[in-house]
Design a protein around this motif. Structure first.
Motif, PDB file in Angstrom:
ATOM      1  N   ARG A  69      -7.765  41.072   1.766  1.00 17.30           N
ATOM      2  CA  ARG A  69      -8.046  40.402   3.039  1.00 17.30           C
ATOM      3  C   ARG A  69      -7.935  41.454   4.145  1.00 17.30           C
ATOM      4  O   ARG A  69      -7.365  42.528   3.929  1.00 17.30           O
ATOM      5  CB  ARG A  69      -7.107  39.226   3.326  1.00 17.30           C
ATOM      6  N   VAL A  70      -8.464  41.083   5.348  1.00 20.14           N
ATOM      7  CA  VAL A  70      -8.425  42.009   6.484  1.00 20.14           C
ATOM      8  C   VAL A  70      -7.181  41.730   7.313  1.00 20.14           C
ATOM      9  O   VAL A  70      -6.872  40.569   7.604  1.00 20.14           O
ATOM     10  CB  VAL A  70      -9.689  41.842   7.357  1.00 20.14           C
ATOM     11  N   GLN A 112       1.194  29.980   6.394  1.00 23.21           N
ATOM     12  CA  GLN A 112      -0.047  30.699   6.108  1.00 23.21           C
ATOM     13  C   GLN A 112      -0.375  30.637   4.618  1.00 23.21           C
ATOM     14  O   GLN A 112       0.494  30.840   3.780  1.00 23.21           O
ATOM     15  CB  GLN A 112       0.081  32.158   6.550  1.00 23.21           C
TER      16      GLN A 112
HETATM   17  C1  LIG Z   1      -9.925  41.134  12.062  1.00 24.67           C
HETATM   18  C2  LIG Z   1      -8.871  40.313  11.363  1.00 24.67           C
HETATM   19  C3  LIG Z   1      -7.532  40.593  11.600  1.00 24.67           C
HETATM   20  C4  LIG Z   1      -6.521  39.880  10.949  1.00 24.67           C
HETATM   21  N1  LIG Z   1      -5.215  40.240  11.161  1.00 24.67           N
HETATM   22  C5  LIG Z   1      -4.240  39.618  10.469  1.00 24.67           C
HETATM   23  C6  LIG Z   1      -2.883  40.082  10.573  1.00 24.67           C
HETATM   24  O1  LIG Z   1      -2.571  41.086  11.248  1.00 24.67           O
HETATM   25  N2  LIG Z   1      -1.922  39.409   9.869  1.00 24.67           N
HETATM   26  C7  LIG Z   1      -2.230  38.343   9.069  1.00 24.67           C
HETATM   27  O2  LIG Z   1      -1.311  37.789   8.448  1.00 24.67           O
HETATM   28  N3  LIG Z   1      -3.506  37.897   8.926  1.00 24.67           N
HETATM   29  C8  LIG Z   1      -4.525  38.510   9.603  1.00 24.67           C
HETATM   30  N4  LIG Z   1      -5.834  38.094   9.455  1.00 24.67           N
HETATM   31  C9  LIG Z   1      -6.111  36.965   8.533  1.00 24.67           C
HETATM   32  C10 LIG Z   1      -6.158  37.486   7.081  1.00 24.67           C
HETATM   33  O3  LIG Z   1      -7.391  38.125   6.805  1.00 24.67           O
HETATM   34  C11 LIG Z   1      -5.934  36.388   6.019  1.00 24.67           C
HETATM   35  O4  LIG Z   1      -6.889  35.375   6.154  1.00 24.67           O
HETATM   36  C12 LIG Z   1      -4.549  35.760   6.114  1.00 24.67           C
HETATM   37  O5  LIG Z   1      -3.567  36.757   6.383  1.00 24.67           O
HETATM   38  C13 LIG Z   1      -4.187  35.039   4.824  1.00 24.67           C
HETATM   39  O6  LIG Z   1      -4.228  35.948   3.743  1.00 24.67           O
HETATM   40  P1  LIG Z   1      -3.506  35.651   2.348  1.00 24.67           P
HETATM   41  O7  LIG Z   1      -3.858  34.235   1.968  1.00 24.67           O
HETATM   42  O8  LIG Z   1      -4.052  36.641   1.372  1.00 24.67           O
HETATM   43  O9  LIG Z   1      -2.029  35.831   2.557  1.00 24.67           O
HETATM   44  C14 LIG Z   1      -6.865  38.809  10.081  1.00 24.67           C
HETATM   45  C15 LIG Z   1      -8.222  38.516   9.845  1.00 24.67           C
HETATM   46  C16 LIG Z   1      -9.202  39.267  10.478  1.00 24.67           C
HETATM   47  C17 LIG Z   1     -10.662  38.959  10.175  1.00 24.67           C
END
Ligand SMILES: Cc1cc2nc3c(=O)[nH]c(=O)nc-3n(C[C@H](O)[C@H](O)[C@H](O)COP(=O)(O)O)c2cc1C
Length: 217
Positions: A66-67, A145
């Motif tokens: 993921r990002v 989350q």
């Molecule tokens: C540009 C961008 C920045 C992101 N930054 C974060 C971040 O710093 N921390 C975070 O927990 N999720 C962030 N997300 C959301 C994650 O991509 C992801 O959907 C979320 O962390 C859940 O991931 P997991 O189910 O693998 O734990 C971001 C998404 C995008 C597109």
């Protein structure tokens, strides 16, 4: 389907002016080169230059990516923050290793970082949490989350309620919020070239410090 294939084939890659990658002037430490490339991406106006794909190992052993936003790069490594009970948080508890991928499209530059990940202390994580905007804190305060969500209205109501709690107690910290640091074992810099003369440099951590060398593109 075949139309889409044509559309994709027509897309120009590595358009525009691309930077030089002078491999005769490489710093000994990849953190220094990474910081130089990141600052360059910021100067060139790349959108979200600090966004990176964080790849972990799923609890079933399959890849999981993921990002996330890169919070800082220190001598200890690359930092990012997340809920320790999220999918990635649980995956990192089970297997504290990850790979990061940055791609700065207008510069045709990619950086890959692999290494081990350690969670920060509660103080470090709290400091990161408190530096977030009130909206971002409210969202993180929910601490659910990656859990299933039945209805978007429930999200909005819960975020509003969390925002109220933060307004009443600005020092409130989400208990699961964690600042992670990835200590690099391997860092690869890739510079794309219009003529396909791409350049790859890989740094590897050894007991004696960093070694580096070119890789075939
Ligand atoms: C540009 C961008 C920045 C992101 N930054 C974060 C971040 O710093 N921390 C975070 O927990 N999720 C962030 N997300 C959301 C994650 O991509 C992801 O959907 C979320 O962390 C859940 O991931 P997991 O189910 O693998 O734990 C971001 C998404 C995008 C597109």
């Amino acid at each position: 389907m075949s139309d889409l294939r044509e559309v994709l084939r027509e897309i120009e890659v590595f358009e525009g002016e691309l930077p030089d990658f002078d491999v005769s002037e490489l710093p000994a430490d990849p953190h220094e080169l990474f910081t130089e490339w990141l600052l360059n991406a910021i100067r060139r106006g790349v959108r979200e230059p600090h966004a990176m794909t964080v790849s972990t190992t799923g609890l079933d052993g399959s890849p999981s990516a993921r990002v996330l936003i890169c919070k800082d790069i220190t001598a200890d490594g690359w930092q990012f923050a997340a809920d320790r009970d999220s999918r990635k948080g649980r995956e990192l508890s089970a297997r504290p290793a990850a790979s990061l991928t940055f791609y700065w499209s207008p510069l045709a530059r990619q950086v890959r970082v692999r290494g081990t990940v350690r969670p920060g202390t509660p103080d470090e994580s709290a400091a990161d949490f408190l530096a977030r905007s009130p909206g971002a804190r409210a969202e993180a305060l929910l601490g659910r989350q990656s859990a299933p969500l039945a209805d978007l209205a429930v999200r909005d109501a819960d975020v509003r309620e969390a925002a109220g709690r933060i307004a009443a107690r600005p020092g409130l910290v989400a208990p699961g919020w964690t600042l992670y640091t990835l200590r690099a074992e391997q860092v690869e810099f890739w510079q794309g070239d219009k003529e396909r003369r791409h350049t790859r440099v890989e740094y590897r951590r050894t007991d004696a410090g960093w070694e580096r060398g070119l890789l075939w593109p």
